[in-house]
Design a protein around this motif. Structure first.
Motif, short mmCIF file in Angstrom:
data_model
loop_
_atom_site.label_atom_id
_atom_site.label_comp_id
_atom_site.label_asym_id
_atom_site.label_seq_id
_atom_site.Cartn_x
_atom_site.Cartn_y
_atom_site.Cartn_z
N ASP A 1 0.81 -1.23 0.00
CA ASP A 1 0.00 0.00 0.00
C ASP A 1 0.84 1.27 0.00
OD1 ASP A 1 -1.96 -1.87 0.25
OD2 ASP A 1 -2.81 -1.07 2.10
N ILE A 2 1.78 1.37 0.92
CA ILE A 2 2.58 2.58 1.05
C ILE A 2 3.45 2.78 -0.19
CG2 ILE A 2 4.48 3.68 2.31
CD1 ILE A 2 2.09 3.92 3.96
N LYS A 3 4.15 1.75 -0.60
CA LYS A 3 5.03 1.88 -1.76
C LYS A 3 4.24 2.28 -3.00
CE LYS A 3 7.28 -2.08 -0.75
NZ LYS A 3 8.18 -3.22 -0.99
N GLN A 4 3.12 1.66 -3.21
CA GLN A 4 2.29 1.99 -4.38
C GLN A 4 1.79 3.42 -4.30
OE1 GLN A 4 1.99 0.05 -7.10
NE2 GLN A 4 1.08 1.88 -7.98
N ALA A 5 1.39 3.85 -3.11
CA ALA A 5 0.91 5.22 -2.93
C ALA A 5 2.01 6.23 -3.24
CB ALA A 5 0.39 5.42 -1.51
N VAL A 6 3.23 5.94 -2.81
CA VAL A 6 4.35 6.84 -3.07
C VAL A 6 4.60 6.97 -4.57
CG1 VAL A 6 6.86 7.09 -2.82
CG2 VAL A 6 5.46 6.54 -0.82
N TYR A 7 4.67 5.85 -5.26
CA TYR A 7 4.91 5.90 -6.71
C TYR A 7 3.77 6.60 -7.45
CZ TYR A 7 8.84 2.70 -6.05
OH TYR A 7 10.02 2.14 -5.66
N THR A 8 2.54 6.35 -7.03
CA THR A 8 1.39 7.00 -7.66
C THR A 8 1.43 8.51 -7.42
OG1 THR A 8 0.05 5.01 -7.43
CG2 THR A 8 -1.14 7.08 -7.75
N ALA A 9 1.72 8.92 -6.20
CA ALA A 9 1.78 10.35 -5.88
C ALA A 9 2.88 11.04 -6.66
CB ALA A 9 1.98 10.54 -4.38
N ILE A 10 4.04 10.39 -6.78
CA ILE A 10 5.14 10.97 -7.55
C ILE A 10 4.71 11.18 -8.99
CG2 ILE A 10 7.43 10.50 -8.51
CD1 ILE A 10 8.09 9.17 -5.77
N LYS A 11 4.08 10.18 -9.56
CA LYS A 11 3.62 10.29 -10.95
C LYS A 11 2.62 11.43 -11.10
CE LYS A 11 2.86 6.68 -13.60
NZ LYS A 11 2.25 5.45 -14.17
N GLU A 12 1.67 11.52 -10.16
CA GLU A 12 0.67 12.60 -10.22
C GLU A 12 1.33 13.97 -10.10
OE1 GLU A 12 -2.31 11.95 -7.21
OE2 GLU A 12 -3.05 10.12 -8.16
N LEU A 13 2.28 14.11 -9.18
CA LEU A 13 2.94 15.38 -8.99
C LEU A 13 3.79 15.77 -10.20
CD1 LEU A 13 3.90 14.98 -5.24
CD2 LEU A 13 2.27 16.64 -6.19
N GLU A 14 4.44 14.79 -10.80
CA GLU A 14 5.24 15.08 -12.00
C GLU A 14 4.33 15.56 -13.14
OE1 GLU A 14 9.10 12.15 -11.69
OE2 GLU A 14 7.30 11.36 -12.61
N GLN A 15 3.16 14.96 -13.26
CA GLN A 15 2.23 15.37 -14.32
C GLN A 15 1.68 16.76 -14.06
OE1 GLN A 15 -0.58 12.14 -14.41
NE2 GLN A 15 0.75 10.86 -15.66
N GLU A 16 1.46 17.11 -12.79
CA GLU A 16 0.97 18.45 -12.45
C GLU A 16 1.99 19.51 -12.80
OE1 GLU A 16 -0.04 18.58 -8.30
OE2 GLU A 16 -1.60 17.06 -8.51
N LYS A 17 3.26 19.20 -12.57
CA LYS A 17 4.34 20.18 -12.79
C LYS A 17 4.86 20.16 -14.22
CE LYS A 17 4.53 21.06 -8.34
NZ LYS A 17 3.98 22.18 -7.76
N GLY A 18 4.51 19.10 -14.96
CA GLY A 18 5.07 18.94 -16.32
C GLY A 18 4.40 19.72 -17.36
#
Length: 82
Positions: free
Chosen positions: A65-82
């Motif tokens: 759960d935690i690892k998947q959440a971290v990777y998902t959040a990173i991807k979301e944040l990268e898309q917001e800033k990209g």
């Protein structure tokens, strides 16, 4: 939590404990808890800013759960800033 010079996001045991606390106390899911921790620690994620994630050793035998959440959040944040 810290972002090393070689673009490795190092997640510490306290960060994971915090995400569980946000979930159990406030009903905040792991993704939002992780984003909140990043904000608290002034870590900005933009495309290409993270090459790898290092989790605490204690987390390797735990549910994903935690690892998947971290990777998902990173991807979301990268898309917001990209």
């Amino acid at each position: 939590m810290k972002l090393s010079e070689n673009a490795v996001l190092i997640i510490e045991e306290e960060d994971v404990s915090g995400m569980y606390c946000y979930r159990d106390r406030d009903g905040t899911d792991f993704i939002d808890g992780f984003k909140f921790e990043l904000h608290l620690q002034d870590i900005v994620i933009k495309p290409g800013s993270i090459a790898a994630v290092q989790f605490p050793e204690e987390l390797y035998n735990q549910p994903e759960d935690i690892k998947q959440a971290v990777y998902t959040a990173i991807k979301e944040l990268e898309q917001e800033k990209g």
